[in-house]
Motif scaffolding. Sequence first.
Motif, PDB file in Angstrom:
ATOM      1  N   THR A  97      -1.442  11.846  -6.383  1.00  0.00           N
ATOM      2  CA  THR A  97      -1.016  12.876  -7.348  1.00  0.00           C
ATOM      3  C   THR A  97      -1.961  14.075  -7.353  1.00  0.00           C
ATOM      4  OG1 THR A  97      -0.086  11.137  -8.700  1.00  0.00           O
ATOM      5  CG2 THR A  97      -0.363  13.254  -9.767  1.00  0.00           C
ATOM      6  N   GLY A  98      -3.242  13.806  -7.390  1.00  0.00           N
ATOM      7  CA  GLY A  98      -4.213  14.898  -7.441  1.00  0.00           C
ATOM      8  C   GLY A  98      -4.113  15.792  -6.216  1.00  0.00           C
ATOM      9  N   ALA A 121       5.572  13.520 -16.959  1.00  0.00           N
ATOM     10  CA  ALA A 121       5.841  12.109 -16.678  1.00  0.00           C
ATOM     11  C   ALA A 121       6.999  11.696 -17.573  1.00  0.00           C
ATOM     12  CB  ALA A 121       4.610  11.265 -16.988  1.00  0.00           C
ATOM     13  N   ASP A 141       1.534  18.048 -20.536  1.00  0.00           N
ATOM     14  CA  ASP A 141       1.008  17.841 -19.214  1.00  0.00           C
ATOM     15  C   ASP A 141       0.306  16.477 -19.160  1.00  0.00           C
ATOM     16  OD1 ASP A 141      -0.304  18.285 -16.708  1.00  0.00           O
ATOM     17  OD2 ASP A 141      -1.914  19.380 -17.676  1.00  0.00           O
ATOM     18  N   VAL A 142       0.363  15.817 -18.004  1.00  0.00           N
ATOM     19  CA  VAL A 142      -0.323  14.532 -17.908  1.00  0.00           C
ATOM     20  C   VAL A 142      -1.483  14.581 -16.907  1.00  0.00           C
ATOM     21  CG1 VAL A 142       1.664  13.171 -18.654  1.00  0.00           C
ATOM     22  CG2 VAL A 142       1.329  13.584 -16.219  1.00  0.00           C
ATOM     23  N   GLY A 143      -1.999  15.767 -16.641  1.00  0.00           N
ATOM     24  CA  GLY A 143      -3.192  15.797 -15.798  1.00  0.00           C
ATOM     25  C   GLY A 143      -3.399  17.002 -14.919  1.00  0.00           C
ATOM     26  N   ILE A 146      -6.702  20.194 -17.455  1.00  0.00           N
ATOM     27  CA  ILE A 146      -7.471  19.376 -18.388  1.00  0.00           C
ATOM     28  C   ILE A 146      -7.498  20.006 -19.785  1.00  0.00           C
ATOM     29  CG2 ILE A 146      -9.800  18.446 -18.875  1.00  0.00           C
ATOM     30  CD1 ILE A 146      -8.170  16.977 -16.661  1.00  0.00           C
ATOM     31  N   GLY A 227      -3.520  18.341 -20.557  1.00  0.00           N
ATOM     32  CA  GLY A 227      -3.571  17.367 -19.476  1.00  0.00           C
ATOM     33  C   GLY A 227      -4.518  16.225 -19.757  1.00  0.00           C
ATOM     34  N   TYR A 228      -5.596  16.530 -20.452  1.00  0.00           N
ATOM     35  CA  TYR A 228      -6.584  15.498 -20.767  1.00  0.00           C
ATOM     36  C   TYR A 228      -5.956  14.433 -21.675  1.00  0.00           C
ATOM     37  CZ  TYR A 228     -10.728  13.352 -22.831  1.00  0.00           C
ATOM     38  OH  TYR A 228     -11.649  12.460 -23.261  1.00  0.00           O
ATOM     39  N   ASN A 231      -2.943  12.545 -19.931  1.00  0.00           N
ATOM     40  CA  ASN A 231      -3.361  11.550 -18.953  1.00  0.00           C
ATOM     41  C   ASN A 231      -3.825  10.275 -19.637  1.00  0.00           C
ATOM     42  OD1 ASN A 231      -5.353  10.359 -16.799  1.00  0.00           O
ATOM     43  ND2 ASN A 231      -3.963  11.777 -15.760  1.00  0.00           N
ATOM     44  N   LYS A 235      -1.700   6.650 -19.327  1.00  0.00           N
ATOM     45  CA  LYS A 235      -2.430   5.501 -18.759  1.00  0.00           C
ATOM     46  C   LYS A 235      -2.526   4.380 -19.787  1.00  0.00           C
ATOM     47  CE  LYS A 235      -4.442   7.512 -14.810  1.00  0.00           C
ATOM     48  NZ  LYS A 235      -5.459   8.398 -14.319  1.00  0.00           N
TER      49      LYS A 235
END
Lengths: 343, 346
Positions: A97-98, A121, A141-143, A146, A227-228, A231, A235
């Motif tokens: 993903t990154g 996601a 955002d999921v990542g 940040i 994103g932070y 994520n 998770k």
Amino acid sequence: MGGDQAPDEIVKGAAEASLGLKEAELILVGDAARIGRILPQVRHDGGRVRVHHAPSVIAMDEKPSEAIAAKPDSSIAVAAELVATGEGDALVSAGNTGACVLACARRWKLLPGVRRSALAAVYPTELRRGEKNDPFSLILDVGATIEAGADDLVAFALMGAAYAKIVSKNARPRVALLSNGTEAGKGPKAVVEAHALLLEATDINFIGNVEGLDIPRGVADVIVCSGYVGNVVVKMLEGVAETVVGLARYAYKEKLLWRAALMMLSSGIQRLKEVTDWEQYGGAPLLGFENLFIKAHGRSGARALSNAIRVADKALRSDLCGAIASGLESFQTRTGTRAVSPA
Amino acid sequence: MAVRATHVFRWDLDKTYLRTEFDTLGDLVRSAMETAQDKQAYPGATALLRSLRQSQEHRICIISGSPAQMRQVLAAKLALDGVEYDEFVLKNNLRNLARLRFRALRAQVPYKLPALLESRSGLLGTPPETLFGDDAEADAIIYCLYADILAGLVSMNELGRVLEAARAYEDQAERTLALAERVRRGDAVRRILIHLDRRSPTAGFRQFGPRLVPIFNYFQAALVLFEDRVLSAQQILFVAREMLTSSEHTIPTLANSLQDLLRRGRVSRACADGLTAEIQTAAAGAADDEGHRLAEGVAAAFADRIRQLGGATQEHPAENPRLDYVAMVDREFHHRRAKPRRPLRR
């Protein structure tokens, strides 16, 4: 050609999609010789599939920034470049993903009014939504980013709403900000400011703040966060799901009575699995660029990949990026802000 | 009287030349009721047939499993498309019904093989042949069997067992054996092209060797025939032009079709490069703007696809393998009987 089951399942998924999408052309970027050995094994349309050779691939466990720098000829870098030059219209990958996000960010332009992209996601919820009775809500955002400011969160909300409208056929998706309380004043400064902006300066169906426990309930169709935070949330949700499955396995082994009880519930569990089957959704988008990227789950098999390609095709046909751009433009007109340059 | 030909092209009709559905009873009825105007040829098939016909010495023979009662409408369709042919053989299923030969209604080997052999018997010398079929029935097996009979690779004993496996009626078997015995021997079948109407995986056809090439569309057939030196670059463009008038094809899909053949090792890199160069020359000398644009676009797309492949092509066995026809035909018979019928569609 990234992903846990690449390249076999990826090629098979693309092959399947080539039969259903009569007007799409699929470019398979990766080791041409390997792809050439897999394709003949499966039904596909040879006129709709082409192979673009890329000699290397970024593994799932490689560090994205280092891998992208060390492998300019990796399949994800080459694929992102093909889209940047107009050879392709959208990118679909189940890879690292990154690395995917970095490859896109280095080659693609952000839409006017977007400072930072957002990776989404999907998460199965109790409540369903839209014309398709979709059990998945969108979290972004999921990542990809940040830290996000108020403007970024508003842009994420507009992008997520446009996506839900087009892909989930949800005419008026409920959009919410993820915070530590439902009151307007709760949360960090960026969230409080974004709350005010979303209420005053957008046409979207903004329902205010939601808390973490509202995500699985399905209170909102689009959940916006930095994103932070995103994520950490996804998770944690994945971790909870894995723990529940682990506990069920433990119970199954531990006592005959518990095993019998689980067996009695098996048809219900199976139905739940079908309803929340992420493979039917295929993937989630990286939003904010002039081009479209759909990130399929790393574990994607052929079916999930084929569905991710269908999602990309649908988003392209409905001009998702255009819809996002016009939403952002109307927000800027209302607030009097000018297009900002990328951060 | 025996006829002379420099090359014989044998075509099946349904699912090879014509887009036909006959998987259900409803499909069959619909197909039987269609007029010539309703019937549709696959993109490029008409242009390819007309290109093949451009040489007076080429012989076009159509051998189809469609009932003889459809001759009028099928002939009208071919006339509408401007397709000329020398022979047109259809299956007399009414006679099969009258004689209560129900097995013969759907049987392929006992019908097609003698029809091919009979047609071949009427030719002078041993002209080369190119055969066109599809993946819906047993065309690949029948055509390879026919090729190997002509090449003298199938003994009469083996052919007898093949006909037994195909559940041929006694008189059918006797007639086929008699025809096979008297047909002039020679390795005549140069190429077998199987149209992938069902999009069957191409790997399934590797067992038939390099002579048989599964094709996704008629541009691929034209490309293979260019490699075989049967068609010219101009004729390839003629086929391309017809295909581009259909909504199913674009210059990229045509270029992808070339790349697919390269990947599968069915067209050589040298041939693809040569064709690209010839099309570039054709672009320079095109009589009109449209022709120039088409040739230029096709040449550029071809060059792109060849480059993008990075030299990755598959090795293909050079020799045609010996096939176990008895087992193949027997499997095909059981497969056909076991094939689940789709429900009638509305």
